[in-house]
Design a protein around this motif. Structure first.
Motif, PDB file in Angstrom:
ATOM      1  N   ALA A   1       9.070  21.866  85.924  1.00 58.19           N
ATOM      2  CA  ALA A   1       9.873  20.979  86.782  1.00 58.19           C
ATOM      3  C   ALA A   1      10.910  21.800  87.548  1.00 58.19           C
ATOM      4  CB  ALA A   1      10.535  19.896  85.936  1.00 58.19           C
ATOM      5  N   GLU A   2      11.467  22.807  86.890  1.00 60.96           N
ATOM      6  CA  GLU A   2      12.450  23.669  87.571  1.00 60.96           C
ATOM      7  C   GLU A   2      11.823  24.454  88.723  1.00 60.96           C
ATOM      8  OE1 GLU A   2      15.613  24.412  83.939  1.00 60.96           O
ATOM      9  OE2 GLU A   2      14.248  26.025  84.504  1.00 60.96           O
ATOM     10  N   LEU A   3      10.501  24.673  88.610  1.00 63.57           N
ATOM     11  CA  LEU A   3       9.793  25.376  89.701  1.00 63.57           C
ATOM     12  C   LEU A   3       9.248  24.388  90.736  1.00 63.57           C
ATOM     13  CD1 LEU A   3       7.618  27.971  87.692  1.00 63.57           C
ATOM     14  CD2 LEU A   3       9.843  28.321  88.762  1.00 63.57           C
ATOM     15  N   GLY A   4       9.533  23.110  90.527  1.00 61.07           N
ATOM     16  CA  GLY A   4       9.032  22.090  91.456  1.00 61.07           C
ATOM     17  C   GLY A   4       7.580  21.720  91.176  1.00 61.07           C
ATOM     18  N   LEU A   5       7.107  22.024  89.967  1.00 60.54           N
ATOM     19  CA  LEU A   5       5.715  21.715  89.621  1.00 60.54           C
ATOM     20  C   LEU A   5       5.687  20.584  88.597  1.00 60.54           C
ATOM     21  CD1 LEU A   5       4.461  25.385  89.112  1.00 60.54           C
ATOM     22  CD2 LEU A   5       4.010  23.925  91.090  1.00 60.54           C
ATOM     23  N   GLU A   6       4.608  19.792  88.619  1.00 60.29           N
ATOM     24  CA  GLU A   6       4.541  18.736  87.603  1.00 60.29           C
ATOM     25  C   GLU A   6       3.166  18.578  86.991  1.00 60.29           C
ATOM     26  OE1 GLU A   6       5.296  14.773  88.840  1.00 60.29           O
ATOM     27  OE2 GLU A   6       3.978  14.902  90.585  1.00 60.29           O
ATOM     28  N   ILE A   7       3.175  18.016  85.790  1.00 64.96           N
ATOM     29  CA  ILE A   7       1.918  17.732  85.100  1.00 64.96           C
ATOM     30  C   ILE A   7       1.405  16.396  85.643  1.00 64.96           C
ATOM     31  CG2 ILE A   7       0.882  17.234  82.848  1.00 64.96           C
ATOM     32  CD1 ILE A   7       2.888  19.222  81.650  1.00 64.96           C
TER      33      ILE A   7
END
Ligand SMILES: Cc1ncc(COP(=O)(O)O)c(C=O)c1O
Length: 372
Positions: free
Chosen positions: A290-296
């Motif tokens: 989430a900190e990298l702007g990615l999500e599951i």
């Protein structure tokens, strides 16, 4: 002709959909000298494996042993022994492995009714109940517990009840779930279950633990037709894995050494602690992503701890990122399959791989690569 040099594998961190990293103790066990497949010491090891598998599957099923072959051999073992030509079966399909079960069942001559859900979502009891209404005599209801291709964990207790109410057996694929999250074969009244060694049990691929309830054994041993596969016929295999010890095939001895050690490690850690470790490292990864702007991207509330389906952000080259991870960081992660090809990465945190330092390593590598 020049003889190739001895193979020297690169030091990979296995963070894909399996195989996962293997503990040194398991590799050491596999390097031990051979004994024969009917040697009394090997017979003793077989008994210990069966007993440890019962503890890991949380079952008292007498018929519990590792089929020689990978997870797909476990799948075939269940279908070829329980399904006869003309039988009606209901199969949940929410990814690659539900589809594979349909293919295997059809090859056994079954009439298959599919219960489909979008990839990344779970199979619901409601949809199974609707499908069962359309089938007159269902023999079997089969579900993939942890869909490795999409990262979704389907709750199965209610589906098992529906299967039994309809007079059917309940079959469960636990290839990715066993050892990484709760799998309670007896409590959930699972009649037939198979798994694989190379995921959360952290043993190399090559064996498929299976277990049949007494009811499933009864059905498999009182068939009208001969089991279509000689190699996977339960009636023949149980003479080798049971008390008679009649030669059937030469068991892959070294693989059994490895599984024995891997199961010892699972039981030493204790199942509950192992499940908790998988959950914690999944949450750590999710937070870092989430900190990298990615999500599951798999269905919220049903995301696997051991296999994380991460959405590829728009404009990012999915393949290039995996190539950088492998070439520059020695980290293997998986790609999306079928409709999810190019859309997700699959980051595995299975068994030995599920460690805090591995989560930090992959996050830091992704941060650098994405910046590039
Ligand atoms: C859920 C599931 N079922 C079945 C299989 C097939 O196992 P194998 O590749 O060991 O034959 C896999 C493999 O990834 C899997 O993830």
């Amino acid at each position: 002709m020049e003889v190739p040099r001895t193979f020297d594998p690169p030091p990979r961190l296995l963070m894909g959909p399996g195989p996962s990293d293997v503990a040194p103790a398991v590799l050491q066990a596999m390097a031990r000298p051979l004994v024969g497949h009917l040697d009394p010491s090997f017979v003793h090891l077989m008994e210990e494996i069966k007993s440890m598998l019962r503890q890991v599957f949380l079952t008292r099923n007498e018929l519990t042993f590792p089929v020689s072959g990978t997870g797909s051999a476990g799948m075939e073992f269940c279908f070829v022994n329980l399904v006869e030509p003309g039988d009606e079966v209901v199969i949940g399909v929410n990814g690659v492995f539900g589809n594979r079960m349909c293919d295997v069942a059809e090859r056994c001559g079954a009439h298959v009714t599919k219960v489909e859900a979008p990839w990344g979502h779970i199979i619901t009891p409601h949809h199974v109940a609707e499908a069962l209404k359309k089938v007159s005599h269902p023999k079997l209801v089969a579900i993939v517990h942890a869909e490795t291709s999409t990262g979704a964990l389907t709750p199965v207790e209610e589906i098992s009840q529906l299967a039994h109410q309809a007079g059917a057996l309940f079959l469960l694929d636990t290839v990715t779930s066993l050892g990484g999250c709760p799998v309670r074969v007896d409590d959930w009244q699972v009649d037939a279950v198979y798994s694989g060694t190379q995921k959360c049990l952290s043993c190399p691929p090559g064996l498929a633990p299976v277990s049949f309830s007494p009811r499933a054994v009864e059905i498999a041993t009182h068939r009208k037709t001969k089991v279509q596969s000689w190699y996977l016929d339960l009636n023949l295999l149980s003479s080798y894995w049971g008390q008679e010890r009649v030669y059937h095939h030469t068991a892959p001895i070294t693989m059994n050494y490895g599984l024995h050690e891997a199961l010892r490690l699972v039981l030493q850690e204790r199942l509950e602690n192992r499940w908790q470790r998988h959950e914690q490292n999944h949450l750590l990864l999710k937070h870092g992503l989430a900190e990298l702007g990615l999500e599951i991207v798999s269905q919220p509330g049903h995301q696997l701890w051991q296999l994380n389906a991460v959405g590829v952000p728009p404009g990012v080259d999915e393949l290039a990122v995996r190539k950088f991870l492998l070439a520059d960081y020695n980290i293997e992660i998986g790609a999306g399959l079928g409709p999810l090809k190019g859309k997700i990465w699959r980051i595995g945190l299975m068994g030995e791989t599920s460690k805090k330092e591995n989560v930090q390593t992959v996050l830091s590598a992704l941060r650098k690569i994405l910046k590039k």
